[in-house]
Design an enzyme around this catalytic site. Sequence first.
Site, PDB file in Angstrom:
ATOM      1  CG  ASP A   1      -2.113   0.967   1.153  1.00  0.00           C
ATOM      2  OD1 ASP A   1      -2.634   1.385  -0.077  1.00  0.00           O
ATOM      3  OD2 ASP A   1      -2.582   1.437   2.091  1.00  0.00           O
TER       4      ASP A   1
ATOM      5  CG  ASN B   1       1.699   1.573  -5.133  1.00  0.00           C
ATOM      6  OD1 ASN B   1       2.608   1.385  -4.510  1.00  0.00           O
ATOM      7  ND2 ASN B   1       1.284   0.612  -5.977  1.00  0.00           N
TER       8      ASN B   1
ATOM      9  NE  ARG C   1      -1.540   6.507   1.274  1.00  0.00           N
ATOM     10  CZ  ARG C   1      -1.424   5.711   2.162  1.00  0.00           C
ATOM     11  NH1 ARG C   1      -1.160   6.221   3.642  1.00  0.00           N
ATOM     12  NH2 ARG C   1      -1.454   4.317   2.072  1.00  0.00           N
ATOM     13  CD1 TRP C   2       7.291   6.730  -2.798  1.00  0.00           C
ATOM     14  CD2 TRP C   2       6.719   6.982  -4.886  1.00  0.00           C
ATOM     15  NE1 TRP C   2       8.550   6.712  -3.601  1.00  0.00           N
ATOM     16  CE2 TRP C   2       8.085   6.947  -5.005  1.00  0.00           C
ATOM     17  CE3 TRP C   2       6.110   7.473  -6.076  1.00  0.00           C
ATOM     18  CZ2 TRP C   2       8.786   7.208  -6.143  1.00  0.00           C
ATOM     19  CZ3 TRP C   2       6.930   7.506  -7.368  1.00  0.00           C
ATOM     20  CH2 TRP C   2       8.287   7.556  -7.276  1.00  0.00           C
TER      21      TRP C   2
ATOM     22  NE  ARG D   1      -4.611   7.042  -7.004  1.00  0.00           N
ATOM     23  CZ  ARG D   1      -4.476   6.446  -5.580  1.00  0.00           C
ATOM     24  NH1 ARG D   1      -4.263   7.294  -4.685  1.00  0.00           N
ATOM     25  NH2 ARG D   1      -4.394   5.321  -5.360  1.00  0.00           N
TER      26      ARG D   1
ATOM     27  CG  HIS E   1      -0.592   2.016  -9.188  1.00  0.00           C
ATOM     28  ND1 HIS E   1      -0.768   1.858  -7.949  1.00  0.00           N
ATOM     29  CD2 HIS E   1      -1.688   2.968  -9.697  1.00  0.00           C
ATOM     30  CE1 HIS E   1      -1.920   2.282  -7.380  1.00  0.00           C
ATOM     31  NE2 HIS E   1      -2.419   3.065  -8.466  1.00  0.00           N
TER      32      HIS E   1
ATOM     33  CB  SER F   1     -13.044  -8.092  -4.441  1.00  0.00           C
ATOM     34  OG  SER F   1     -12.987  -8.039  -2.886  1.00  0.00           O
ATOM     35  CD  GLU F   2     -13.323  -5.194  -0.919  1.00  0.00           C
ATOM     36  OE1 GLU F   2     -12.264  -5.775  -1.046  1.00  0.00           O
ATOM     37  OE2 GLU F   2     -14.206  -6.176  -1.120  1.00  0.00           O
TER      38      GLU F   2
ATOM     39  NE  ARG G   1      -7.793   1.993  -5.292  1.00  0.00           N
ATOM     40  CZ  ARG G   1      -6.363   2.143  -4.849  1.00  0.00           C
ATOM     41  NH1 ARG G   1      -5.612   2.285  -5.643  1.00  0.00           N
ATOM     42  NH2 ARG G   1      -6.209   2.017  -3.584  1.00  0.00           N
TER      43      ARG G   1
ATOM     44  CG  LEU H   1       9.318 -17.336  -3.619  1.00  0.00           C
ATOM     45  CD1 LEU H   1       9.353 -17.323  -2.123  1.00  0.00           C
ATOM     46  CD2 LEU H   1       9.901 -15.915  -4.073  1.00  0.00           C
TER      47      LEU H   1
ATOM     48  NE  ARG I   1      -2.732  -1.271   4.688  1.00  0.00           N
ATOM     49  CZ  ARG I   1      -4.151  -1.493   4.173  1.00  0.00           C
ATOM     50  NH1 ARG I   1      -4.653  -2.062   4.624  1.00  0.00           N
ATOM     51  NH2 ARG I   1      -4.633  -0.558   3.296  1.00  0.00           N
TER      52      ARG I   1
HETATM   53  C1  IPE Z   1      -5.493  -2.657  -0.163  1.00  0.00           C
HETATM   54  O1  IPE Z   1      -5.209  -1.423  -0.416  1.00  0.00           O
HETATM   55  C2  IPE Z   1      -5.372  -3.604  -1.416  1.00  0.00           C
HETATM   56  C3  IPE Z   1      -4.327  -3.578  -2.133  1.00  0.00           C
HETATM   57  C4  IPE Z   1      -2.824  -3.414  -1.699  1.00  0.00           C
HETATM   58  C5  IPE Z   1      -4.218  -4.193  -3.498  1.00  0.00           C
HETATM   59  P1  IPE Z   1      -6.420  -0.423  -0.453  1.00  0.00           P
HETATM   60  O2  IPE Z   1      -5.486   0.809  -0.470  1.00  0.00           O
HETATM   61  O3  IPE Z   1      -7.218  -0.575  -1.497  1.00  0.00           O
HETATM   62  O4  IPE Z   1      -6.723  -0.469   1.054  1.00  0.00           O
HETATM   63  P2  IPE Z   1      -7.937   0.358   1.641  1.00  0.00           P
HETATM   64  O5  IPE Z   1      -9.195   0.320   0.936  1.00  0.00           O
HETATM   65  O6  IPE Z   1      -7.353   1.794   1.871  1.00  0.00           O
HETATM   66  O7  IPE Z   1      -7.976  -0.011   2.906  1.00  0.00           O
HETATM   67  C1  IPE Z   2      -1.775   0.337  -3.286  1.00  0.00           C
HETATM   68  O1  IPE Z   2      -1.464   1.502  -3.437  1.00  0.00           O
HETATM   69  C2  IPE Z   2      -2.013  -0.514  -4.828  1.00  0.00           C
HETATM   70  C3  IPE Z   2      -3.307  -0.795  -5.005  1.00  0.00           C
HETATM   71  C4  IPE Z   2      -4.040  -0.821  -4.258  1.00  0.00           C
HETATM   72  C5  IPE Z   2      -3.443  -1.322  -6.264  1.00  0.00           C
HETATM   73  P1  IPE Z   2      -2.644   2.682  -3.200  1.00  0.00           P
HETATM   74  O2  IPE Z   2      -2.902   2.979  -4.705  1.00  0.00           O
HETATM   75  O3  IPE Z   2      -3.843   2.136  -2.492  1.00  0.00           O
HETATM   76  O4  IPE Z   2      -1.886   3.845  -2.589  1.00  0.00           O
HETATM   77  P2  IPE Z   2      -2.503   5.055  -1.716  1.00  0.00           P
HETATM   78  O5  IPE Z   2      -3.053   4.130  -0.578  1.00  0.00           O
HETATM   79  O6  IPE Z   2      -3.668   5.569  -2.325  1.00  0.00           O
HETATM   80  O7  IPE Z   2      -1.473   5.743  -1.179  1.00  0.00           O
HETATM   81 MG    MG Z   3      -4.388   2.558  -0.498  1.00  0.00          MG
END
Ligand code: IPE
Ligand code: IPE
Ligand code: MG
Length: 252
Positions: A24, A26, A28-29, A37, A41, A70-71, A75, A135, A189
């Site tokens: 998680d 990406n 915000r980075w 965004r 990724h 799945s959520e 986006r 692995l 995480r």
């Molecule tokens: C969780 O990250 C899913 C993946 C890293 C693929 P999210 O960034 O989607 O999680 P929430 O919804 O903020 O909890």
């Molecule tokens: C995780 O990074 C990657 C996926 C969920 C695909 P995010 O895209 O959730 O990054 P933040 O949480 O918005 O920074």
């Molecule tokens: Mg995220």
Amino acid sequence: MHTSSTLAIPEVGEIPRHIAIIMDGNGRWAKTRGLPRIEGHRRGVEAVRTVVQHCAELGVEHLTLFAFSSENWRRPPEEVHFLMGLFRLMLKREVARLDKNGIRLRIIGNRDGLSDELRALIEAAETKTACHTRLTLNVAVNYGGRWDLLNAFNRLLSDRPELAGRVSESDLWPYLALGDAPEPDLFIRTGGEQRISNFLIWQLAYTELYFTPVFWPDFDAAALDAAIQWYRERERRFGRTSEQLTTTQGGE
Ligand code: IPE
Ligand code: IPE
Ligand code: MG
């Protein structure tokens, strides 16, 4: 005698046999650098390469990465489209490298939601790397922990309807994603949030949970070593007392 609802006490070694990661941060980075965004990724893929390689070198047996939940379909469509494209590109470009390095690739999640092209690429990649034992890299795509459980129960009961009302843990395990892997020892995480976000809700029952504020694109071999060092310092009791650990070997 009371019996435990968890099957057995896993063996605990210096190196986790199975690491599960929510990659998680990406977005915000990228944001902190004034980038879109999707750039986050893209950079996240490099961190995946580094972590996979390092796990293989350390002798980790299973690495499970949460790539798309799945959520995440909620986006913006452009971001979903970009992520699916990135996944397609990875399947086309990275499989040869995995094959060369003795790494088996498996994709877990609901494939019904994926395009025909992606499904075909997944099957080809899994077949190509199926013989490897160094692995196993499990990538969760269109995965949800609740889907995993419901899917497992529904398939089990359709195969063996006579089990209704008396399903045991050992009946269910093989039907779950990762059914043939040891349960995760270490969960990581990145990105600072302290939640499971519908990842492996069954499999994480006794996993050590490590949260770091580091954004995924910045997570490197040293960051993984720090997580493993933290893991080594945990006392994994599985319901027993500290004193028992020094006197007993295993025991249910
Ligand atoms: C969780 O990250 C899913 C993946 C890293 C693929 P999210 O960034 O989607 O999680 P929430 O919804 O903020 O909890
Ligand atoms: C995780 O990074 C990657 C996926 C969920 C695909 P995010 O895209 O959730 O990054 P933040 O949480 O918005 O920074
Ligand atoms: Mg995220």
